[in-house]
Design an enzyme around this catalytic site. Sequence first.
Site, PDB file in Angstrom:
ATOM      1  N   GLY A 101       0.840  -1.277   0.188  1.00  0.00           N
ATOM      2  CA  GLY A 101      -0.019   0.082   0.021  1.00  0.00           C
ATOM      3  C   GLY A 101       0.785   1.302   0.200  1.00  0.00           C
ATOM      4  CD  GLU A 489      -7.036  -9.127 -23.292  1.00  0.00           C
ATOM      5  OE1 GLU A 489      -7.051  -7.992 -22.850  1.00  0.00           O
ATOM      6  OE2 GLU A 489      -6.418 -10.280 -22.666  1.00  0.00           O
ATOM      7  CE  LYS A 493      -2.991 -10.502 -22.030  1.00  0.00           C
ATOM      8  NZ  LYS A 493      -4.463 -10.294 -21.243  1.00  0.00           N
TER       9      LYS A 493
END
Length: 617
Positions: A101, A489, A493
């Site tokens: 975080g 996509e 990729k």
Amino acid sequence: MCGIVGYVGKQAACGILLEGLKRLEYRGYDSAGLAIGAKDGLDVIKKVGRVENLIRAAAGVKETAHTGIAHTRWATHGRVTDINAHPHVSSDHKFALCHNGVIENYLAIKKFCENHGYTFQSETDTEALVNLIAYHYQKEPEAAGKNRFLTAVRKALLHVEGTYGIVALCADYPGEIVGARKGSPLVVGVGNGENMIASDISAFIGRTQNVIYLDDGQVVHLTAEDFDITTIADEAVDPVIAKVDWEIEQAELGHFTHYMAKEIFEQPVALENAIRGRFSDDQSTAKFGGLNIDPLQLRHVDRLLFCACGTAWHACLVAEYLIERFARIPVEVEYASEFRYRNAPLDKNTLVIVISQSGETIDTLEALREAKRKGFRTLAITNVVGSTIARETDGGIYQHAGPEIGVASTKAFTSQILLTAMMALYFGRLRDLSFTEGREMVEALRLVPGLTSQVLDQADKIKVIAKKYAQFEDFLFLGRQAMFPIALEGALKLKEISYIHAEGYPAAEMKHGPIALVSPECPSVFFAPRGEVLKKVISNIQEIRARKGPVICITSAPRDELPEDLANDIIRVPDAHEAVQPILFTIPIQLLAYYIACERNCDVDKPRNLAKSVTVE
Ligand code: M6R
């Protein structure tokens, strides 16, 4: 993002922590470290690079230590150095801390600690927190019935702004671990005579399947025999122990070289799991158990808003085409990170749907929370059972695709598309989709796993094509309608795992600019499904060929509908229902990207700068 694991029990902690880190490495892999608690203080080892480096450095570490914490890092604050790696140790050497975080007020905390004599070595925000814990430990006297270690962590956290998933060790409490979360996932593994804590269950799945998912604002105190969960404000929490529904073998490589390949080839099974038990033949529709919204309410929904990031966002774009086409409900798709900070006016009958494989992506989680804050009903499609999104959404659909470990999402994507196609069917049948059209869709969707296997059978052929194109540095991916998101996509990729520059466009948009990139050095991958726009796509291909651009064409069209010599290379996929095509056309681009990356010797499962599950904004 970043992996955390902690162990307390009777076994030697070091080996268990290193094994856990190996399983968490997909969450971050620029450096790793561990701290173990022993009677004579804390031992800390940290190394830049992969967990393998840490394993080498840890050879000979005390086998007598039974408590420890470890971390694999994806840098947020500070460069990738041994010193910046976690765990961080307070300057009085009392505490070691692993943190996921971002602590937003770390500068103020650091100044405060420096004013009280604590010193700093690293460039991280985490070191500010570990010193603040040490400060509170020194300041707070021993109080009857109170654990001073736990109290110090809790007091320090009250001053933290930002997000954290932390685990801490204290030199004075050798058999204890304290963990806490706000915005960064942590799960407790409840064992027999031992307990573990980690950022996800893959770290300890071989040791226990009994888990407790911590909620934001909770603190856990672990010993070998016991665990105690409270809030940061010290209120009691009644923990729920859940049973993990997958086995360690599912998270192992088996005979594959990479998780990405394993997960690509697992798609028939993942898709079968997505549809299992989810069709009603009587009513020619899909059925989902966890929507928590009745059909009458759904009929009143007049707009859907989808939010997600990365590959899951592409699945939302496919959903837009399918749901508008089959259910006739207007759909909008937003990047989750934009939705949160954009004050978009939404109609009260809008249903907000988020998609996230991990269920932990912070942008998507915050978009979900923002939608709920504004009073919208929410649904989520997630793969990870018990993830934060799964727990906070009003209703949802689990993908049941099994653990996805490769950083490049593959099986999760096709399973998300399949579920949105089923959603289109379900919403459609609540509206104007006829019984016959519904039945056709049910029959078509049932065929998906088998058709996917048929495409996978062409892997060797695609490997040969990949070899031919592996040295190109620029690619275009072009498709129309529901093939446009698949083009996006395909480009993502390729970029992610082989570092080749690639862009996805609607095929017709190419003429409005990108065609300037076309040359013999820039191949185009076209998606040409049989159907109404096939002829238009063929024209677009010819425009590229006329400019000497190499073309790979993925098509389901019959041979007699395609001109001879249309493309340099053709990959055939089976002809299928419109709702099924996006899934079948995805498989070749996954394989193409995978084999190109292998050809270029890229680290497929750990691409540079990336990490699975992005839990920082
Ligand atoms: O876990 P999520 O589906 O929420 O993840 C969203 C993206 O971070 C993820 O899809 C990312 O784009 C992948 N690396 C894509 O392969």
